[in-house]
Design a protein around this motif. Structure first.
Motif, short mmCIF file in Angstrom:
data_model
loop_
_atom_site.label_atom_id
_atom_site.label_comp_id
_atom_site.label_asym_id
_atom_site.label_seq_id
_atom_site.Cartn_x
_atom_site.Cartn_y
_atom_site.Cartn_z
N GLY A 171 6.03 61.73 43.74
CA GLY A 171 4.84 60.95 43.37
C GLY A 171 5.12 59.46 43.38
O GLY A 171 6.00 58.99 44.12
N ALA A 199 13.65 60.70 33.99
CA ALA A 199 12.80 61.40 34.96
C ALA A 199 13.27 61.07 36.38
O ALA A 199 13.80 60.00 36.64
N PHE A 202 15.41 65.97 38.19
CA PHE A 202 15.90 67.01 37.27
C PHE A 202 15.29 68.37 37.59
O PHE A 202 14.11 68.47 37.93
N MET A 221 10.11 66.47 34.10
CA MET A 221 10.21 67.03 35.46
C MET A 221 8.82 67.20 36.06
O MET A 221 7.88 67.59 35.36
C1 FMN Z 1 2.61 65.90 43.07
C2 FMN Z 1 2.98 64.85 42.08
C3 FMN Z 1 1.96 64.08 41.51
C4 FMN Z 1 2.26 63.12 40.52
N1 FMN Z 1 1.23 62.44 39.91
C5 FMN Z 1 1.50 61.66 38.83
C6 FMN Z 1 0.44 61.12 38.06
O1 FMN Z 1 -0.74 61.35 38.31
N2 FMN Z 1 0.77 60.33 37.00
C7 FMN Z 1 2.07 60.07 36.66
O2 FMN Z 1 2.33 59.35 35.68
N3 FMN Z 1 3.12 60.59 37.38
C8 FMN Z 1 2.85 61.39 38.42
N4 FMN Z 1 3.89 61.99 39.12
C9 FMN Z 1 5.28 61.81 38.64
C10 FMN Z 1 5.69 63.00 37.71
O3 FMN Z 1 4.92 63.00 36.55
C11 FMN Z 1 7.19 62.95 37.33
O4 FMN Z 1 7.49 61.78 36.60
C12 FMN Z 1 8.09 63.01 38.57
O5 FMN Z 1 7.66 64.07 39.39
C13 FMN Z 1 9.54 63.22 38.14
O6 FMN Z 1 10.37 63.37 39.25
P1 FMN Z 1 10.75 64.81 39.90
O7 FMN Z 1 9.62 65.14 40.80
O8 FMN Z 1 12.02 64.56 40.60
O9 FMN Z 1 10.89 65.78 38.77
C14 FMN Z 1 3.62 62.90 40.13
C15 FMN Z 1 4.64 63.66 40.75
C16 FMN Z 1 4.34 64.61 41.70
C17 FMN Z 1 5.45 65.42 42.31
#
Ligand code: FMN
Length: 338
Positions: A171, A199, A202, A221
């Motif tokens: 993201g 974050a 993990f 995660m």
């Molecule tokens: C498909 C996807 C959508 C995401 N959308 C948001 C979001 O809308 N708001 C936000 O604060 N973080 C968002 N994130 C970040 C995640 O909340 C999280 O911090 C991040 O995935 C952590 O890393 P990891 O994917 O290696 O576990 C998103 C991550 C992914 C994979």
């Protein structure tokens, strides 16, 4: 028992947070994580995209959030805890205030919501614009940062927890400052007094122990939680995560910020358009719509590098308990390695 200040403050069993994941509401996933003893997070960004006319669905953003707060309140067990993610990007501040109004109304009208909704997770902007309103409704504020400098600003704003999110995460990530989780988490822990959640990257007990060793009080995660039975993402989305290696992600600019995603026909073309300096916003939104409709090859499949370490879809409860047991085992055996 693996307990930290994060568990005490939120009333959760394990120091594990499920990150918000747009464009889905993540209400089913958040419910499962909250019921399993972690903190589930509802995502509002999808409602924002709809409000901006960028997606086909047209749910009113306030009523959309109200419905998922009611759903998770009713479908979680007593003692469960959840959070709501509200992006604080400059152009989305009026919507952020709308979301907070809904949160306030729901907290005031339903004692069960008051007991379970514990925190607002602010991201992609300055938490200072919302912090007073968050405190006024009696919730904790957890803010996501990509650099040590942002962490210092968040501490000054008075947030209760800082989520330090490294460049390997899925993201939205920083394009300008791609700081790895290892460096970022350690740096933020040393630079601020506010408790830090790690974050980005993990997926298991070893990662959790590493985060605690760096001084964090828990992990958040995203990608690992997509590959679970309860997650509402399309089956093909999950399959792509299982098949991906650690080399299969790239970062492109999306209209709401730079995003790490899997390599697909869509993301490779978007990268090419970017390199030519072409305005690809319409194409980028088409990618989001395609993903929602289940067309992953032409879609935006946000995921982190940790996809390369994920090889099975699990029920959330099994995953959460496995991570905690593995972490406890590693901690117990560490001395024998020295
Ligand atoms: C498909 C996807 C959508 C995401 N959308 C948001 C979001 O809308 N708001 C936000 O604060 N973080 C968002 N994130 C970040 C995640 O909340 C999280 O911090 C991040 O995935 C952590 O890393 P990891 O994917 O290696 O576990 C998103 C991550 C992914 C994979």
């Amino acid at each position: 028992m693996l307990k930290t200040v994060l568990c005490d403050s939120l009333g959760i069993k394990y120091p594990l947070i499920q990150g918000a994941m747009a464009p889905y509401t993540t209400v089913k996933l958040a419910t499962a994580v909250s019921n399993a003893g972690g903190l589930g997070t509802l995502t509002t960004a999808g409602f924002t995209f709809q409000k901006m006319g960028l997606l086909k669905e047209k749910i009113d953003h306030k009523e959309g959030l109200r419905a998922i707060i009611r759903e998770i309140t009713d479908s979680t067990i007593s003692g469960a805890a959840f959070a709501v993610n509200i992006p604080t990007l400059k152009h989305a501040i009026p919507l952020a205030r709308d979301y907070l109004d809904v949160v306030k109304e729901e907290l005031e009208s339903n004692p069960k919501t008051r007991r379970k909704l514990k925190a607002i997770v602010t991201s992609a902007g300055d938490p200072a614009v919302l912090i007073k309103s968050i405190k006024d409704v009696g919730l904790l504020c957890m803010h996501i940062v990509p650099t040590i400098q942002h962490a210092k600003t968040a501490q000054r704003a008075g947030v209760d927890f800082i989520i330090a999110s490294g460049t390997e995460g899925g993201g939205v990530v920083s394009y300008e400052y791609p700081i790895t989780t290892l460096v970022l988490v350690r740096g933020v822990v040393k630079a601020v007094k506010t408790p830090v959640i790690a974050a980005g990257g993990f997926c298991d007990g070893a990662g959790l122990v590493a985060a605690l060793a760096l001084g964090a009080v828990g992990i958040q995660m995203g990608t690992r939680f997509i590959a679970t039975e309860e997650c509402e993402f399309h089956r093909d989305y999950k399959e792509r995560i299982l098949k991906a290696s650690e080399k299969d992600t790239l970062i492109t600019i999306m209209p709401y910020g730079p995003c790490r995603q899997l390599k697909t026909e869509f993301s490779l073309k978007l990268q090419e358009l970017m390199s030519k300096g072409v305005d690809a916003s319409n194409y980028a939104w088409e990618g989001v719509r395609n993903t929602i409709e289940g067309n992953m090859e032409n879609g935006f499949v946000a995921a982190g590098q940790v996809a390369g370490l994920i090889d099975e879809i699990l029920p959330v409860k099994v995953l959460v308990e496995r991570i905690v047991q593995e972490a406890e085992e590693i901690i117990k055996n560490l001395n024998s390695k020295l």
